[in-house]
Design an enzyme around this catalytic site. Structure first.
Site, PDB file in Angstrom:
ATOM      1  N   TYR A 172      42.708 -43.096  -4.496  1.00 47.95           N
ATOM      2  CA  TYR A 172      42.043 -44.395  -4.714  1.00 47.95           C
ATOM      3  C   TYR A 172      42.671 -45.397  -3.751  1.00 47.95           C
ATOM      4  O   TYR A 172      43.793 -45.844  -3.931  1.00 47.95           O
ATOM      5  CB  TYR A 172      42.222 -44.810  -6.180  1.00 47.95           C
ATOM      6  CG  TYR A 172      41.594 -46.129  -6.584  1.00 47.95           C
ATOM      7  CD1 TYR A 172      40.725 -46.831  -5.752  1.00 47.95           C
ATOM      8  CD2 TYR A 172      41.857 -46.668  -7.836  1.00 47.95           C
ATOM      9  CE1 TYR A 172      40.152 -48.032  -6.149  1.00 47.95           C
ATOM     10  CE2 TYR A 172      41.292 -47.874  -8.246  1.00 47.95           C
ATOM     11  CZ  TYR A 172      40.444 -48.551  -7.399  1.00 47.95           C
ATOM     12  OH  TYR A 172      39.892 -49.745  -7.790  1.00 47.95           O
TER      13      TYR A 172
ATOM     14  N   ASP B  94      30.723 -52.315  -4.230  1.00 42.03           N
ATOM     15  CA  ASP B  94      29.287 -52.237  -4.525  1.00 42.03           C
ATOM     16  C   ASP B  94      28.494 -53.116  -3.552  1.00 42.03           C
ATOM     17  O   ASP B  94      27.375 -52.789  -3.169  1.00 42.03           O
ATOM     18  CB  ASP B  94      29.016 -52.693  -5.965  1.00 42.03           C
ATOM     19  CG  ASP B  94      30.002 -52.083  -6.957  1.00 42.03           C
ATOM     20  OD1 ASP B  94      30.919 -51.376  -6.532  1.00 42.03           O
ATOM     21  OD2 ASP B  94      29.849 -52.343  -8.155  1.00 42.03           O
ATOM     22  N   GLU B  95      29.108 -54.249  -3.159  1.00 37.63           N
ATOM     23  CA  GLU B  95      28.403 -55.204  -2.292  1.00 37.63           C
ATOM     24  C   GLU B  95      28.238 -54.677  -0.868  1.00 37.63           C
ATOM     25  O   GLU B  95      27.508 -55.259  -0.065  1.00 37.63           O
ATOM     26  CB  GLU B  95      29.113 -56.569  -2.291  1.00 37.63           C
ATOM     27  CG  GLU B  95      30.598 -56.576  -2.008  1.00 37.63           C
ATOM     28  CD  GLU B  95      31.447 -56.329  -3.272  1.00 37.63           C
ATOM     29  OE1 GLU B  95      31.094 -55.425  -4.048  1.00 37.63           O
ATOM     30  OE2 GLU B  95      32.462 -57.007  -3.440  1.00 37.63           O
TER      31      GLU B  95
ATOM     32  N   LYS C 270      38.293 -42.493  -2.956  1.00 39.60           N
ATOM     33  CA  LYS C 270      37.490 -43.626  -3.434  1.00 39.60           C
ATOM     34  C   LYS C 270      37.897 -44.776  -2.539  1.00 39.60           C
ATOM     35  O   LYS C 270      39.018 -45.282  -2.609  1.00 39.60           O
ATOM     36  CB  LYS C 270      37.806 -43.915  -4.900  1.00 39.60           C
ATOM     37  CG  LYS C 270      37.266 -45.226  -5.431  1.00 39.60           C
ATOM     38  CD  LYS C 270      37.377 -45.238  -6.959  1.00 39.60           C
ATOM     39  CE  LYS C 270      37.577 -46.592  -7.588  1.00 39.60           C
ATOM     40  NZ  LYS C 270      36.671 -47.639  -7.190  1.00 39.60           N
TER      41      LYS C 270
ATOM     42  N   SER D  87      32.104 -51.028 -10.499  1.00 43.44           N
ATOM     43  CA  SER D  87      32.078 -51.737 -11.785  1.00 43.44           C
ATOM     44  C   SER D  87      30.681 -52.258 -12.112  1.00 43.44           C
ATOM     45  O   SER D  87      30.235 -52.192 -13.252  1.00 43.44           O
ATOM     46  CB  SER D  87      33.057 -52.914 -11.737  1.00 43.44           C
ATOM     47  OG  SER D  87      32.636 -53.859 -10.769  1.00 43.44           O
TER      48      SER D  87
ATOM     49  N   GLY E 130      33.470 -47.813  -2.514  1.00 43.32           N
ATOM     50  CA  GLY E 130      34.200 -48.549  -3.545  1.00 43.32           C
ATOM     51  C   GLY E 130      33.783 -49.992  -3.739  1.00 43.32           C
ATOM     52  O   GLY E 130      34.017 -50.553  -4.809  1.00 43.32           O
TER      53      GLY E 130
ATOM     54  N   THR F 227      37.807 -48.260  -1.277  1.00 46.94           N
ATOM     55  CA  THR F 227      37.491 -49.655  -1.598  1.00 46.94           C
ATOM     56  C   THR F 227      38.140 -50.572  -0.571  1.00 46.94           C
ATOM     57  O   THR F 227      39.137 -51.250  -0.834  1.00 46.94           O
ATOM     58  CB  THR F 227      37.938 -50.010  -3.034  1.00 46.94           C
ATOM     59  OG1 THR F 227      37.455 -48.998  -3.927  1.00 46.94           O
ATOM     60  CG2 THR F 227      37.379 -51.351  -3.471  1.00 46.94           C
TER      61      THR F 227
ATOM     62  N   SER G 158      40.710 -49.771 -12.281  1.00 43.48           N
ATOM     63  CA  SER G 158      40.892 -51.236 -12.307  1.00 43.48           C
ATOM     64  C   SER G 158      39.923 -51.856 -13.313  1.00 43.48           C
ATOM     65  O   SER G 158      40.307 -52.696 -14.135  1.00 43.48           O
ATOM     66  CB  SER G 158      40.584 -51.858 -10.938  1.00 43.48           C
ATOM     67  OG  SER G 158      41.068 -51.095  -9.881  1.00 43.48           O
ATOM     68  N   THR G 159      38.661 -51.424 -13.218  1.00 43.97           N
ATOM     69  CA  THR G 159      37.617 -51.975 -14.088  1.00 43.97           C
ATOM     70  C   THR G 159      37.881 -51.677 -15.562  1.00 43.97           C
ATOM     71  O   THR G 159      37.508 -52.447 -16.438  1.00 43.97           O
ATOM     72  CB  THR G 159      36.255 -51.373 -13.664  1.00 43.97           C
ATOM     73  OG1 THR G 159      36.061 -51.677 -12.287  1.00 43.97           O
ATOM     74  CG2 THR G 159      35.113 -51.913 -14.483  1.00 43.97           C
TER      75      THR G 159
HETATM   76  O1  MN9 Z   1      35.669 -49.861  -8.877  1.00 47.10           O
HETATM   77  C1  MN9 Z   1      35.412 -52.085  -8.231  1.00 47.10           C
HETATM   78  N1  MN9 Z   1      36.665 -52.627  -7.805  1.00 47.10           N
HETATM   79  C2  MN9 Z   1      37.331 -53.514  -8.535  1.00 47.10           C
HETATM   80  C3  MN9 Z   1      35.420 -50.624  -8.011  1.00 47.10           C
HETATM   81  O2  MN9 Z   1      36.904 -54.008  -9.563  1.00 47.10           O
HETATM   82  C4  MN9 Z   1      38.665 -53.902  -8.022  1.00 47.10           C
HETATM   83  C5  MN9 Z   1      34.203 -52.661  -7.487  1.00 47.10           C
HETATM   84  O3  MN9 Z   1      33.081 -52.121  -8.116  1.00 47.10           O
HETATM   85  C6  MN9 Z   1      34.138 -54.179  -7.499  1.00 47.10           C
HETATM   86  O4  MN9 Z   1      34.346 -54.682  -8.801  1.00 47.10           O
HETATM   87  C7  MN9 Z   1      32.804 -54.727  -7.005  1.00 47.10           C
HETATM   88  C8  MN9 Z   1      32.804 -56.240  -6.905  1.00 47.10           C
HETATM   89  O5  MN9 Z   1      33.668 -56.688  -5.894  1.00 47.10           O
HETATM   90  O6  MN9 Z   1      32.494 -54.163  -5.791  1.00 47.10           O
END
Ligand code: MN9
Length: 296
Positions: free
Chosen positions: A137, A191-192, A165, A208, A189, A167, A47-48
């Site tokens: 994913y 980061d927060e 992965k 990301s 997945g 998320t 996605s990133t």
């Molecule tokens: O790869 C990322 N997901 C997306 C994982 O961008 C959809 C995350 O790193 C998020 O960007 C990040 C911020 O919400 O956690």
């Protein structure tokens, strides 16, 4: 073949003003991640990486450039997912030929697919490749996928499926997967939420924001492992102050703006319809960067 553990950046794709891949800047992103962020690996074309906005040829070009720049310095996972299964297979075969350590795909998206269709999708990609370990994913908030604990179990029956992965903020399901499938690898997945995933036992993350704050992420994993939760939380709070600003501005253009603040990194644009950064957002990002990230 590497095990792809630790902190992996979801690699960004820098475009020029006309929406073409900027190879020089891409190579600077890669070196920055390895030399300055000290990441353990890269997740390429997810996605990133804005992969779903680019052509098959561009996706393959990116895999080639990344492998050429990285060689064997860090582990590499190629995201190959596409709603067009022929495209996913073509990219997966290329990644295998280039010796990527793992391949990965998002669940099929847009249409409300049943689990049976998700299974057909993954089985087809696995059948059309021969040896590379595979990472599911799972990102239900974007791909609209629902996979239950038992259904993950069904997907895991194929030995080439290395893990997920993950998320999703469903931490109950996460804990159940960890408990029931101890031999499968999970990558955090969001980061927060890294501290939460890590306290459920995850030792790896793909994200990301690690393009600019991987050292924070590594600290969180270490503190949780050493049972220093207060210290881990302190770092997570800093990381989330950064993420708040990135999300407000628009995460991908904001990350590319921040990357350009490093001396050896070039400027990359996002592909349309992502927008460019306004002058007032640039000021907000610069302030955040100077406060939290300028020491890395
Ligand atoms: O790869 C990322 N997901 C997306 C994982 O961008 C959809 C995350 O790193 C998020 O960007 C990040 C911020 O919400 O956690």
């Amino acid at each position: 073949m590497k095990n792809c553990k630790g902190i992996l950046s979801a690699l960004m794709t820098p475009f020029d003003k006309n929406g073409k891949i900027d190879e020089t800047v891409l190579r600077s992103y890669i070196r920055h991640n390895i030399d300055t962020m000290k990441v353990d690996g890269l997740y390429v074309g997810g996605s990133t990486g804005e992969a779903l906005l680019t052509s098959t040829k561009e996706r393959i070009d990116i895999l080639e450039i990344v492998k050429d720049e990285v060689k064997d310095k860090v582990s590499l996972i190629a995201h190959v997912g596409s709603l067009n299964i022929d495209e996913a297979i073509t990219i997966a075969q290329k990644a295998e030929e280039l010796n990527y350590d793992m391949i990965s795909s998002v669940t099929p998206y847009y249409y409300p697919f049943a689990f049976e269709n998700v299974k057909i999708y993954y089985e087809t990609i696995l059948k059309e490749t021969s040896k590379t370990p595979f990472v599911i994913y799972f990102i239900p908030f974007l791909a609209n996928s629902k996979i239950s604990l038992d259904q993950f179990g069904e997907l895991f029956e194929n030995e080439r499926v290395a893990g997920i992965k993950y998320t999703s903020s469903d931490l109950y399901l996460l804990e159940r997967v960890v408990k029931n499938y101890p031999n499968k690898q999970l990558w955090a997945g969001f980061d927060e939420l890294l501290i939460a995933y890590a306290s459920y036992g995850l030792d790896s993350g793909i994200g990301s924001t690690y393009n600019i704050q991987a050292p924070f992420a590594k600290k969180i994993l270490t503190h949780v492992k050493n049972k220093e939760l207060d210290k881990a939380l302190e770092v997570q709070q800093k990381m989330n102050d950064v993420i708040d600003v990135l999300l407000k501005v628009g995460i991908y253009p904001a990350l590319k703006e921040c990357l350009s603040y490093y001396d050896n990194v070039g400027y990359g644009y996002c592909k349309k319809p992502f927008s460019t950064i306004t002058e007032s957002d640039k000021k907000v990002l610069r302030e955040m960067f100077d406060k939290y990230l300028s020491d890395f």
